[in-house]
Write a protein that holds these residues in place. Structure first.
Motif, mmCIF file in Angstrom:
data_model
loop_
_atom_site.group_PDB
_atom_site.id
_atom_site.type_symbol
_atom_site.label_atom_id
_atom_site.label_comp_id
_atom_site.label_asym_id
_atom_site.label_seq_id
_atom_site.Cartn_x
_atom_site.Cartn_y
_atom_site.Cartn_z
ATOM 1 N N LYS A 187 40.173 34.092 27.254
ATOM 2 C CA LYS A 187 39.995 32.699 26.813
ATOM 3 C C LYS A 187 40.792 31.750 27.724
ATOM 4 O O LYS A 187 40.421 30.595 27.917
ATOM 5 C CB LYS A 187 40.496 32.570 25.372
ATOM 6 N N TYR A 188 41.889 32.277 28.280
ATOM 7 C CA TYR A 188 42.737 31.475 29.144
ATOM 8 C C TYR A 188 42.546 31.880 30.596
ATOM 9 O O TYR A 188 42.255 33.033 30.900
ATOM 10 C CB TYR A 188 44.205 31.628 28.753
ATOM 11 N N TYR A 189 42.759 30.933 31.484
ATOM 12 C CA TYR A 189 42.561 31.191 32.904
ATOM 13 C C TYR A 189 43.553 32.225 33.439
ATOM 14 O O TYR A 189 43.203 33.077 34.236
ATOM 15 C CB TYR A 189 42.715 29.893 33.697
ATOM 16 N N ALA A 190 44.792 32.141 32.994
ATOM 17 C CA ALA A 190 45.813 33.011 33.592
ATOM 18 C C ALA A 190 46.872 33.415 32.569
ATOM 19 O O ALA A 190 47.051 32.759 31.542
ATOM 20 C CB ALA A 190 46.492 32.301 34.760
ATOM 21 N N VAL A 191 47.526 34.496 32.876
ATOM 22 C CA VAL A 191 48.680 34.943 32.108
ATOM 23 C C VAL A 191 49.873 35.035 33.058
ATOM 24 O O VAL A 191 49.742 35.572 34.169
ATOM 25 C CB VAL A 191 48.431 36.304 31.436
ATOM 26 N N ASN A 192 50.978 34.496 32.623
ATOM 27 C CA ASN A 192 52.186 34.453 33.441
ATOM 28 C C ASN A 192 53.289 35.271 32.787
ATOM 29 O O ASN A 192 53.325 35.423 31.568
ATOM 30 C CB ASN A 192 52.699 33.023 33.576
ATOM 31 N N ARG A 225 42.309 35.097 35.476
ATOM 32 C CA ARG A 225 41.317 35.804 34.672
ATOM 33 C C ARG A 225 40.273 36.508 35.503
ATOM 34 O O ARG A 225 39.983 37.672 35.284
ATOM 35 C CB ARG A 225 40.652 34.784 33.737
ATOM 36 N N ALA A 226 39.691 35.817 36.436
ATOM 37 C CA ALA A 226 38.493 36.364 37.059
ATOM 38 C C ALA A 226 38.507 36.339 38.581
ATOM 39 O O ALA A 226 37.877 37.185 39.202
ATOM 40 C CB ALA A 226 37.263 35.609 36.556
ATOM 41 N N ASP A 227 39.207 35.402 39.183
ATOM 42 C CA ASP A 227 39.080 35.267 40.628
ATOM 43 C C ASP A 227 40.103 36.073 41.411
ATOM 44 O O ASP A 227 40.184 35.974 42.621
ATOM 45 C CB ASP A 227 39.152 33.793 41.044
ATOM 46 N N PHE A 230 57.712 44.207 41.790
ATOM 47 C CA PHE A 230 56.998 44.041 40.523
ATOM 48 C C PHE A 230 55.498 43.979 40.784
ATOM 49 O O PHE A 230 55.057 43.466 41.817
ATOM 50 C CB PHE A 230 57.424 42.742 39.838
ATOM 51 N N THR A 231 54.733 44.477 39.819
ATOM 52 C CA THR A 231 53.268 44.416 39.905
ATOM 53 C C THR A 231 52.719 43.929 38.574
ATOM 54 O O THR A 231 53.027 44.494 37.525
ATOM 55 C CB THR A 231 52.678 45.791 40.225
ATOM 56 N N ILE A 232 51.903 42.883 38.639
ATOM 57 C CA ILE A 232 51.250 42.361 37.442
ATOM 58 C C ILE A 232 49.805 42.847 37.428
ATOM 59 O O ILE A 232 49.152 42.928 38.475
ATOM 60 C CB ILE A 232 51.323 40.817 37.398
ATOM 61 N N SER A 233 49.314 43.185 36.240
ATOM 62 C CA SER A 233 47.929 43.643 36.126
ATOM 63 C C SER A 233 47.407 43.271 34.743
ATOM 64 O O SER A 233 48.182 42.965 33.839
ATOM 65 C CB SER A 233 47.842 45.152 36.355
ATOM 66 N N ARG A 234 46.103 43.291 34.615
ATOM 67 C CA ARG A 234 45.512 43.006 33.308
ATOM 68 C C ARG A 234 44.409 44.000 33.028
ATOM 69 O O ARG A 234 43.716 44.472 33.934
ATOM 70 C CB ARG A 234 45.013 41.564 33.224
ATOM 71 N N ASP A 235 44.254 44.309 31.746
ATOM 72 C CA ASP A 235 43.210 45.212 31.275
ATOM 73 C C ASP A 235 42.392 44.443 30.253
ATOM 74 O O ASP A 235 42.827 44.263 29.110
ATOM 75 C CB ASP A 235 43.834 46.472 30.652
ATOM 76 N N ALA A 236 41.217 43.985 30.667
ATOM 77 C CA ALA A 236 40.407 43.146 29.797
ATOM 78 C C ALA A 236 39.930 43.908 28.565
ATOM 79 O O ALA A 236 39.860 43.350 27.464
ATOM 80 C CB ALA A 236 39.210 42.608 30.575
ATOM 81 N N GLU A 237 39.638 45.177 28.733
ATOM 82 C CA GLU A 237 39.150 45.975 27.592
ATOM 83 C C GLU A 237 40.219 46.103 26.515
ATOM 84 O O GLU A 237 39.925 46.067 25.323
ATOM 85 C CB GLU A 237 38.697 47.349 28.068
ATOM 86 N N SER A 251 47.797 30.363 29.774
ATOM 87 C CA SER A 251 47.466 28.957 29.992
ATOM 88 C C SER A 251 46.227 28.848 30.868
ATOM 89 O O SER A 251 45.702 29.849 31.356
ATOM 90 C CB SER A 251 48.631 28.239 30.685
ATOM 91 N N ASP A 252 45.806 27.626 31.069
ATOM 92 C CA ASP A 252 44.697 27.356 31.984
ATOM 93 C C ASP A 252 45.192 26.813 33.320
ATOM 94 O O ASP A 252 44.407 26.305 34.112
ATOM 95 C CB ASP A 252 43.712 26.372 31.343
ATOM 96 N N TYR A 253 46.491 26.945 33.568
ATOM 97 C CA TYR A 253 47.030 26.498 34.845
ATOM 98 C C TYR A 253 46.741 27.508 35.937
ATOM 99 O O TYR A 253 46.772 28.721 35.722
ATOM 100 C CB TYR A 253 48.538 26.276 34.743
ATOM 101 N N TYR A 254 46.511 26.996 37.119
ATOM 102 C CA TYR A 254 46.297 27.849 38.275
ATOM 103 C C TYR A 254 47.573 28.604 38.607
ATOM 104 O O TYR A 254 48.685 28.090 38.419
ATOM 105 C CB TYR A 254 45.871 26.973 39.461
ATOM 106 N N CYS A 255 47.431 29.819 39.101
ATOM 107 C CA CYS A 255 48.596 30.620 39.486
ATOM 108 C C CYS A 255 49.171 30.068 40.785
ATOM 109 O O CYS A 255 48.664 30.368 41.876
ATOM 110 C CB CYS A 255 48.207 32.081 39.689
ATOM 111 N N SER A 256 50.241 29.286 40.684
ATOM 112 C CA SER A 256 50.796 28.662 41.879
ATOM 113 C C SER A 256 52.304 28.804 41.990
ATOM 114 O O SER A 256 52.853 28.639 43.069
ATOM 115 C CB SER A 256 50.451 27.174 41.887
ATOM 116 N N GLY A 257 52.939 29.070 40.871
ATOM 117 C CA GLY A 257 54.392 29.116 40.867
ATOM 118 C C GLY A 257 55.037 27.749 40.737
ATOM 119 O O GLY A 257 56.258 27.639 40.773
ATOM 120 N N TYR A 258 54.238 26.700 40.604
ATOM 121 C CA TYR A 258 54.772 25.342 40.555
ATOM 122 C C TYR A 258 54.696 24.690 39.184
ATOM 123 O O TYR A 258 55.164 23.572 39.011
ATOM 124 C CB TYR A 258 54.038 24.450 41.560
ATOM 125 N N VAL A 259 54.128 25.384 38.204
ATOM 126 C CA VAL A 259 54.031 24.795 36.869
ATOM 127 C C VAL A 259 55.280 25.166 36.073
ATOM 128 O O VAL A 259 55.565 26.353 35.895
ATOM 129 C CB VAL A 259 52.768 25.296 36.132
#
Length: 126
Positions: free
Chosen positions: A31-36, A54-56, A69-76, A100-108
Protein backbone atom coordinates in the motif's frame (compact mmCIF):
# COMPACT_ATOMS: atom_id res chain seq x y z
CA UNK A 1 -5.90 -0.82 12.51
CA UNK A 2 -2.74 -0.26 10.53
CA UNK A 3 0.32 -1.47 12.40
CA UNK A 4 3.92 -2.35 11.82
CA UNK A 5 5.08 -5.07 14.18
CA UNK A 6 8.79 -5.56 14.68
CA UNK A 7 10.82 -8.48 15.96
CA UNK A 8 14.38 -9.71 16.06
CA UNK A 9 16.28 -7.35 18.31
CA UNK A 10 18.66 -8.49 21.03
CA UNK A 11 22.19 -8.63 22.35
CA UNK A 12 25.01 -9.58 20.00
CA UNK A 13 28.78 -9.55 20.28
CA UNK A 14 30.90 -7.22 18.15
CA UNK A 15 31.37 -8.70 14.71
CA UNK A 16 28.15 -10.64 15.01
CA UNK A 17 24.96 -10.63 12.97
CA UNK A 18 21.29 -10.02 13.61
CA UNK A 19 18.18 -9.86 11.44
CA UNK A 20 15.28 -7.54 12.19
CA UNK A 21 11.79 -8.11 10.85
CA UNK A 22 8.95 -5.68 10.21
CA UNK A 23 5.51 -7.13 9.54
CA UNK A 24 2.52 -5.19 8.29
CA UNK A 25 -0.69 -5.88 10.17
CA UNK A 26 -4.08 -4.90 8.85
CA UNK A 27 -2.92 -3.79 5.42
CA UNK A 28 -0.73 -4.89 2.54
CA UNK A 29 2.75 -3.46 2.83
CA UNK A 30 2.60 -2.64 -0.87
CA UNK A 31 0.00 0.00 0.00
CA UNK A 32 2.99 2.25 0.67
CA UNK A 33 5.74 3.15 -1.76
CA UNK A 34 8.61 2.32 0.57
CA UNK A 35 9.61 0.91 3.91
CA UNK A 36 12.46 2.47 5.85
CA UNK A 37 14.59 1.42 8.79
CA UNK A 38 15.69 4.07 11.27
CA UNK A 39 17.66 3.87 14.47
CA UNK A 40 18.03 6.04 17.52
CA UNK A 41 20.82 5.83 20.05
CA UNK A 42 20.51 7.47 23.48
CA UNK A 43 20.94 11.22 23.25
CA UNK A 44 20.96 11.21 19.47
CA UNK A 45 18.44 11.97 16.76
CA UNK A 46 16.65 9.24 14.88
CA UNK A 47 18.61 8.52 11.74
CA UNK A 48 17.74 6.65 8.60
CA UNK A 49 19.54 3.38 8.04
CA UNK A 50 18.03 1.91 4.89
CA UNK A 51 15.02 2.08 2.59
CA UNK A 52 13.45 -0.23 0.04
CA UNK A 53 10.85 0.73 -2.53
CA UNK A 54 7.75 -1.24 -3.40
CA UNK A 55 8.20 -2.03 -7.03
CA UNK A 56 10.99 -0.21 -8.81
CA UNK A 57 13.79 -1.82 -6.85
CA UNK A 58 15.15 1.39 -5.42
CA UNK A 59 17.21 0.77 -2.30
CA UNK A 60 19.01 3.27 -0.13
CA UNK A 61 21.66 2.67 2.53
CA UNK A 62 23.24 5.18 4.84
CA UNK A 63 27.00 5.31 4.35
CA UNK A 64 27.65 3.97 7.83
CA UNK A 65 25.92 0.65 7.04
CA UNK A 66 26.85 0.11 3.40
CA UNK A 67 28.39 -3.28 2.87
CA UNK A 68 27.22 -4.50 6.29
CA UNK A 69 23.42 -4.24 6.27
CA UNK A 70 20.97 -5.62 3.71
CA UNK A 71 17.33 -4.59 3.41
CA UNK A 72 14.82 -6.85 1.68
CA UNK A 73 11.10 -7.33 1.39
CA UNK A 74 8.87 -10.36 0.99
CA UNK A 75 5.56 -9.33 -0.53
CA UNK A 76 3.95 -12.73 0.05
CA UNK A 77 4.74 -12.60 3.76
CA UNK A 78 3.99 -8.87 3.94
CA UNK A 79 7.33 -8.27 5.62
CA UNK A 80 10.53 -6.29 5.35
CA UNK A 81 13.84 -7.41 6.81
CA UNK A 82 17.07 -5.79 7.84
CA UNK A 83 20.01 -8.17 7.90
CA UNK A 84 22.87 -6.71 9.92
CA UNK A 85 26.39 -8.08 9.98
CA UNK A 86 29.83 -6.99 11.21
CA UNK A 87 28.06 -5.19 14.02
CA UNK A 88 29.97 -2.80 16.24
CA UNK A 89 29.06 -1.10 19.52
CA UNK A 90 28.30 2.02 17.46
CA UNK A 91 25.32 0.14 15.99
CA UNK A 92 23.70 -0.09 19.43
CA UNK A 93 20.33 1.66 19.21
CA UNK A 94 16.59 1.29 19.08
CA UNK A 95 15.69 0.26 15.54
CA UNK A 96 12.39 1.25 13.96
CA UNK A 97 10.70 0.45 10.68
CA UNK A 98 8.43 2.99 9.01
CA UNK A 99 6.23 2.97 5.92
CA UNK A 100 5.57 5.95 3.68
CA UNK A 101 5.11 7.16 0.15
CA UNK A 102 8.39 9.05 0.20
CA UNK A 103 11.05 8.20 -2.32
CA UNK A 104 14.07 6.33 -0.98
CA UNK A 105 16.59 9.16 -0.85
CA UNK A 106 17.94 9.42 2.66
CA UNK A 107 16.82 13.05 2.81
CA UNK A 108 13.38 12.74 4.39
CA UNK A 109 13.56 13.43 8.14
CA UNK A 110 12.05 11.01 10.60
CA UNK A 111 9.53 13.67 11.66
CA UNK A 112 7.80 13.31 8.29
CA UNK A 113 6.89 9.65 8.83
CA UNK A 114 3.56 8.72 10.39
CA UNK A 115 3.46 4.93 10.45
CA UNK A 116 6.07 3.34 12.72
CA UNK A 117 6.85 0.01 14.24
CA UNK A 118 7.18 -0.23 18.01
CA UNK A 119 10.97 -0.34 17.92
CA UNK A 120 13.37 -3.08 18.97
CA UNK A 121 16.59 -2.76 20.92
CA UNK A 122 19.84 -3.86 19.33
CA UNK A 123 22.78 -3.97 21.72
CA UNK A 124 26.26 -4.79 20.48
CA UNK A 125 28.54 -5.59 23.37
CA UNK A 126 31.07 -8.12 24.52
Amino acid sequence: QLQLVQSGGGLVQPGGSLTLSCAASGFPLDKYYAVNWFRQAPGREREEVACIARADGVIYYADFVKGRFTISRDAEKNMVYLQMSSLTPADTALYYCAASDYYCSGYVPASEFNLWGQGVQVTVSS
